[in-house]
Design a protein around this motif. Structure first.
Motif, mmCIF file in Angstrom:
data_model
loop_
_atom_site.group_PDB
_atom_site.id
_atom_site.type_symbol
_atom_site.label_atom_id
_atom_site.label_comp_id
_atom_site.label_asym_id
_atom_site.label_seq_id
_atom_site.Cartn_x
_atom_site.Cartn_y
_atom_site.Cartn_z
ATOM 1 N N GLN A 163 2.309 2.161 -3.378
ATOM 2 C CA GLN A 163 1.328 2.609 -4.367
ATOM 3 C C GLN A 163 0.904 4.053 -4.175
ATOM 4 N N ARG A 164 1.307 4.660 -3.063
ATOM 5 C CA ARG A 164 0.909 6.033 -2.781
ATOM 6 C C ARG A 164 1.748 7.011 -3.577
ATOM 7 N N TYR A 214 5.122 7.687 -8.910
ATOM 8 C CA TYR A 214 4.587 6.344 -9.098
ATOM 9 C C TYR A 214 5.659 5.445 -9.696
ATOM 10 N N THR A 245 0.831 -1.202 0.000
ATOM 11 C CA THR A 245 0.000 0.000 0.000
ATOM 12 C C THR A 245 0.868 1.255 0.000
ATOM 13 N N ASP A 296 -6.854 6.402 -7.233
ATOM 14 C CA ASP A 296 -5.735 5.657 -7.808
ATOM 15 C C ASP A 296 -4.981 6.564 -8.780
ATOM 16 N N ARG A 297 -4.240 5.998 -9.701
ATOM 17 C CA ARG A 297 -3.460 6.807 -10.643
ATOM 18 C C ARG A 297 -4.328 7.580 -11.622
ATOM 19 N N SER A 306 -9.101 11.417 -7.510
ATOM 20 C CA SER A 306 -9.015 10.000 -7.850
ATOM 21 C C SER A 306 -8.307 9.234 -6.742
#
Length: 142
Positions: free
Chosen positions: A22-23, A70, A19, A104-105, A102
């Motif tokens: 992914q931030r 990312y 996790t 996510d990306r 969003s």
């Protein structure tokens, strides 16, 4: 229960690590205001109007050679959809353009072609359509 406790702890730790990777980076750069000069005049200060402000941040980061938030950024874009001109594998690279709100990306990306980049493309709909753009020549100061 005692035998499964170490496995449960390891699983929670791995999930937390995944996790965390992914931030997006919390130390974001801010693009200059339209028409303002960038650092030392070496980074373009104006961009095509259709590019969102978050794309300016990505382009500034690229120009300065700074890391991207990312892990996928800078990775090979394979052009599976064949919406960009055919080129050898590895020619295109993709970079995330953050989408406010969003989780996510998001769907927005900048795709570059060449090393160093000589082509720039923007997609706001996750590769369904692309818009090519050019960067203005850097302002040179005496």
């Amino acid at each position: 229960m005692r035998r499964s406790l170490p496995w449960l702890i390891a699983l929670v730790a791995l999930l937390g690590l995944w996790t965390w990777t992914q931030r997006p980076d919390t130390g974001r750069l801010h693009a200059p205001a339209p028409g303002a000069n960038s650092v030392g005049g070496s980074v373009p200060a104006t961009y095509p109007e259709f590019l969102p402000r978050e794309a300016h941040v990505v382009l500034e980061r690229m120009a300065r050679g700074e890391p991207h938030p990312y892990r996928q950024d800078g990775g090979v874009f394979q052009n599976r959809e064949k919406r960009l001109p055919a080129q050898p594998r590895g020619y295109y690279r993709e970079y995330t353009v953050e989408t406010p709100g969003s989780a996510d990306r998001g769907a927005r990306r900048i795709v570059t072609g060449g090393d160093p980049p000589v082509e720039y493309w923007y997609t706001q709909d996750h590769y369904r359509s692309f818009r090519r753009f050019e960067l203005p020549a850097p302002e040179v100061r005496p």
